[in-house]
Motif scaffolding. Structure first.
Motif, PDB file in Angstrom:
ATOM      1  N   VAL A 197       0.863  -1.176   0.000  1.00  0.00           N
ATOM      2  CA  VAL A 197       0.000   0.000   0.000  1.00  0.00           C
ATOM      3  C   VAL A 197       0.900   1.227   0.000  1.00  0.00           C
ATOM      4  O   VAL A 197       1.708   1.414   0.900  1.00  0.00           O
ATOM      5  N   THR A 198       0.772   2.056  -1.043  1.00  0.00           N
ATOM      6  CA  THR A 198       1.563   3.280  -1.122  1.00  0.00           C
ATOM      7  C   THR A 198       0.618   4.484  -1.126  1.00  0.00           C
ATOM      8  O   THR A 198      -0.525   4.388  -1.563  1.00  0.00           O
ATOM      9  N   ALA A 199       1.117   5.598  -0.629  1.00  0.00           N
ATOM     10  CA  ALA A 199       0.324   6.826  -0.586  1.00  0.00           C
ATOM     11  C   ALA A 199       1.134   7.964  -1.197  1.00  0.00           C
ATOM     12  O   ALA A 199       2.317   8.109  -0.922  1.00  0.00           O
ATOM     13  N   ARG A 200       0.471   8.752  -2.035  1.00  0.00           N
ATOM     14  CA  ARG A 200       1.105   9.887  -2.723  1.00  0.00           C
ATOM     15  C   ARG A 200       0.253  11.121  -2.462  1.00  0.00           C
ATOM     16  O   ARG A 200      -0.969  11.093  -2.616  1.00  0.00           O
ATOM     17  N   ARG A 201       0.888  12.216  -2.041  1.00  0.00           N
ATOM     18  CA  ARG A 201       0.167  13.455  -1.727  1.00  0.00           C
ATOM     19  C   ARG A 201      -0.532  13.991  -2.961  1.00  0.00           C
ATOM     20  O   ARG A 201       0.046  14.031  -4.062  1.00  0.00           O
ATOM     21  N   VAL A 202      -1.779  14.396  -2.809  1.00  0.00           N
ATOM     22  CA  VAL A 202      -2.557  14.991  -3.890  1.00  0.00           C
ATOM     23  C   VAL A 202      -3.256  16.240  -3.373  1.00  0.00           C
ATOM     24  O   VAL A 202      -3.452  16.411  -2.170  1.00  0.00           O
ATOM     25  N   MET A 203      -3.611  17.102  -4.307  1.00  0.00           N
ATOM     26  CA  MET A 203      -4.379  18.307  -3.972  1.00  0.00           C
ATOM     27  C   MET A 203      -5.815  18.082  -4.431  1.00  0.00           C
ATOM     28  O   MET A 203      -6.052  17.628  -5.546  1.00  0.00           O
ATOM     29  N   ILE A 204      -6.759  18.391  -3.572  1.00  0.00           N
ATOM     30  CA  ILE A 204      -8.164  18.223  -3.876  1.00  0.00           C
ATOM     31  C   ILE A 204      -8.736  19.556  -4.334  1.00  0.00           C
ATOM     32  O   ILE A 204      -8.564  20.582  -3.658  1.00  0.00           O
ATOM     33  N   LYS A 205      -9.421  19.536  -5.497  1.00  0.00           N
ATOM     34  CA  LYS A 205     -10.059  20.747  -6.018  1.00  0.00           C
ATOM     35  C   LYS A 205     -11.516  20.753  -5.584  1.00  0.00           C
ATOM     36  O   LYS A 205     -12.234  19.784  -5.792  1.00  0.00           O
ATOM     37  N   PRO A 206     -11.983  21.847  -4.983  1.00  0.00           N
ATOM     38  CA  PRO A 206     -13.414  21.922  -4.627  1.00  0.00           C
ATOM     39  C   PRO A 206     -14.253  22.031  -5.882  1.00  0.00           C
ATOM     40  O   PRO A 206     -13.825  22.598  -6.888  1.00  0.00           O
ATOM     41  N   LYS A 207     -15.452  21.481  -5.834  1.00  0.00           N
ATOM     42  CA  LYS A 207     -16.357  21.541  -6.999  1.00  0.00           C
ATOM     43  C   LYS A 207     -17.023  22.878  -7.100  1.00  0.00           C
ATOM     44  O   LYS A 207     -17.244  23.585  -6.210  1.00  0.00           O
TER      45      LYS A 207
END
Length: 88
Positions: A78-88
């Motif tokens: 299991v790997t995790a990569r930082r992401v940015m979430i865009k609001p709708k």
């Protein structure tokens, strides 16, 4: 009241990740049963990828005496990569 189910999860973080920075933070896995689960630590989001491992990976724990002992094994990576979430 229904009893909550818990499960141990070992995650490898990609890039520069400070484990001490998450101490005491609320950690939430969103959509664990979907194709694109997301890990939320405080206000940061990480995309989770789950893959089969070639062979088993052992998980060890360190005892009070400093010695390592067997804790569990897994056949998943299991790997995790930082992401940015865009609001709708």
């Amino acid at each position: 009241m229904a009893e909550e189910e818990t499960e141990d999860l070992v995650i490898e973080f990609e890039g520069n990740f400070d484990l001490d920075s998450v101490r005491g933070q609320q950690i939430q896995v969103i959509g664990i049963d979907t194709d694109e689960p997301v890990l939320r630590i405080d206000s940061k989001f990480y995309k989770i990828d789950v893959k089969d491992s070639i062979g088993s990976r052992l998980i060890l724990q360190q005892g009070m005496d400093g010695k390592l002992s067997y804790y569990a094994k897994t056949d998943k990576v299991v790997t995790a990569r930082r992401v940015m979430i865009k609001p709708k």
